[in-house]
Design an enzyme around this catalytic site. Structure first.
Site, PDB file in Angstrom:
ATOM      1  N   HIS A   1       0.832  -1.208   0.000  1.00  0.00           N
ATOM      2  CA  HIS A   1       0.000   0.000   0.000  1.00  0.00           C
ATOM      3  C   HIS A   1       0.870   1.263   0.000  1.00  0.00           C
ATOM      4  O   HIS A   1       2.028   1.219   0.398  1.00  0.00           O
ATOM      5  CB  HIS A   1      -0.847   0.052   1.283  1.00  0.00           C
ATOM      6  CG  HIS A   1      -1.954  -0.944   1.354  1.00  0.00           C
ATOM      7  ND1 HIS A   1      -2.103  -1.818   2.417  1.00  0.00           N
ATOM      8  CD2 HIS A   1      -2.975  -1.206   0.506  1.00  0.00           C
ATOM      9  CE1 HIS A   1      -3.185  -2.563   2.219  1.00  0.00           C
ATOM     10  NE2 HIS A   1      -3.729  -2.220   1.068  1.00  0.00           N
TER      11      HIS A   1
ATOM     12  N   CYS B   1      -2.578   0.056  10.001  1.00  0.00           N
ATOM     13  CA  CYS B   1      -3.622  -0.852   9.496  1.00  0.00           C
ATOM     14  C   CYS B   1      -4.671  -1.234  10.540  1.00  0.00           C
ATOM     15  O   CYS B   1      -5.775  -1.614  10.188  1.00  0.00           O
ATOM     16  CB  CYS B   1      -3.040  -2.179   9.028  1.00  0.00           C
ATOM     17  SG  CYS B   1      -1.504  -2.045   8.188  1.00  0.00           S
TER      18      CYS B   1
HETATM   19  C1  CIR Z   1      -3.849  -7.907   3.234  1.00  0.00           C
HETATM   20  O1  CIR Z   1      -3.068  -8.389   2.431  1.00  0.00           O
HETATM   21  O2  CIR Z   1      -4.847  -7.288   2.884  1.00  0.00           O
HETATM   22  C2  CIR Z   1      -3.569  -8.111   4.707  1.00  0.00           C
HETATM   23  N1  CIR Z   1      -2.966  -9.388   4.911  1.00  0.00           N
HETATM   24  C3  CIR Z   1      -2.704  -7.009   5.240  1.00  0.00           C
HETATM   25  C4  CIR Z   1      -3.363  -5.670   5.190  1.00  0.00           C
HETATM   26  C5  CIR Z   1      -2.539  -4.601   5.791  1.00  0.00           C
HETATM   27  N2  CIR Z   1      -3.235  -3.365   5.753  1.00  0.00           N
HETATM   28  C6  CIR Z   1      -2.643  -2.184   5.592  1.00  0.00           C
HETATM   29  O3  CIR Z   1      -1.456  -2.091   5.366  1.00  0.00           O
HETATM   30  N3  CIR Z   1      -3.423  -1.125   5.593  1.00  0.00           N
END
Ligand code: CIR
Length: 254
Positions: free
Chosen positions: A160, A247
């Site tokens: 991201h 997150c």
């Molecule tokens: C994903 O791949 O969507 C989750 N395993 C990790 C999401 C992390 N979120 C973020 O960086 N905002």
């Protein structure tokens, strides 16, 4: 008063989405203990923590940041880029209804909140594997009446935009220039992560404080040298699921 919405770690986190990491075992109890530490730090730094109930069948549901972006004027409920994550938005939307009017990203748009970085009235959105141009256009249209400008930013090599760059103060960004270019963020100042700490650009700044990970001591020193005080919070178990500090919460003025 700041509110922080969080969600308990799902027992199915072992089946989380992974893009850049190899799967490794995640210790659920340890992940939950660390997550409790994160929530305590949010409370200590001035948030009222509103914890949503566990979602046993939604592996990535602890990462609430990706499901919504909350502005003073509205809350945008996203349409996450990973199909497995789309049902996560329902519970978050219900919780946000108590605080904001809602707007929704719709098909064919996709947006992950982790790609949205707000700096005053400028909103930077990562063009990533999760967030597409149709999604960015919908955010632009939804925010235009409130005077925000939206800027698409190419990211490469990471999940991201906020894996590559996050605010650490009102006019300073912490950045990994290997994953995102600095130019678009001018005139904001930038502080580079230490070259040995690629994942160190995700800091959580709110209410004048910076929450940071003890996994990046070299970058932490750089921040402290700039006079930025840090609250260290270890989320190493959730890092195995490609999650970081921003997150795990949605923070906004009540
Ligand atoms: C994903 O791949 O969507 C989750 N395993 C990790 C999401 C992390 N979120 C973020 O960086 N905002």
């Amino acid at each position: 008063m700041l509110v922080a919405i969080t969600r308990e770690v799902s027992p199915s986190i072992t089946r989380c989405e992974l893009t850049h990491l190899q799967r490794q075992p995640i210790d659920l109890e340890r992940a939950r203990m660390q997550h409790l530490g994160y929530e305590s730090a949010l409370a200590k730094l001035g948030c009222r923590v509103e914890k949503l109930p566990v979602e046993p069948d939604l592996p990535d549901s602890v990462f609430v940041e990706d499901t919504a972006v909350v502005f003073n004027e509205t809350a945008l409920i996203t349409r996450p880029g990973a199909a497995s994550r789309r049902p996560e938005t329902h519970g978050v939307a219900l919780a946000l209804l108590a605080y904001r009017e809602l707007a929704f990203i719709e098909e064919p748009g996709t947006v992950d909140g982790g790609d949205v970085l707000c700096a005053g009235k400028k909103v930077y959105i990562g063009i990533s594997q999760r967030t597409n141009l149709a999604g960015i256009e919908q955010v632009r249209a939804a925010l235009k009446p409130f005077g925000y400008t939206v800027h698409g930013v190419q990211v490469k090599g990471c999940l991201h935009l906020k894996s590559a760059v996050t605010p650490v103060g009102p006019d300073t960004l912490l950045i990994n220039r290997r994953w995102v270019e600095r130019g678009i963020f001018k005139p904001l100042q930038v502080l580079d992560v230490d070259p040995l700490e690629s994942h160190g650009a995700n800091a959580l700044w709110f209410g004048g404080k910076v929450m940071y990970s003890p996994a990046f001591p070299r970058t932490a020193k750089r921040l402290e040298k700039r006079g930025i005080g840090l609250e260290l919070v270890d989320l190493s178990e959730l890092a195995k699921a490609e999650g970081a500090l921003t997150c795990c919460s949605l923070i906004f003025k009540q």
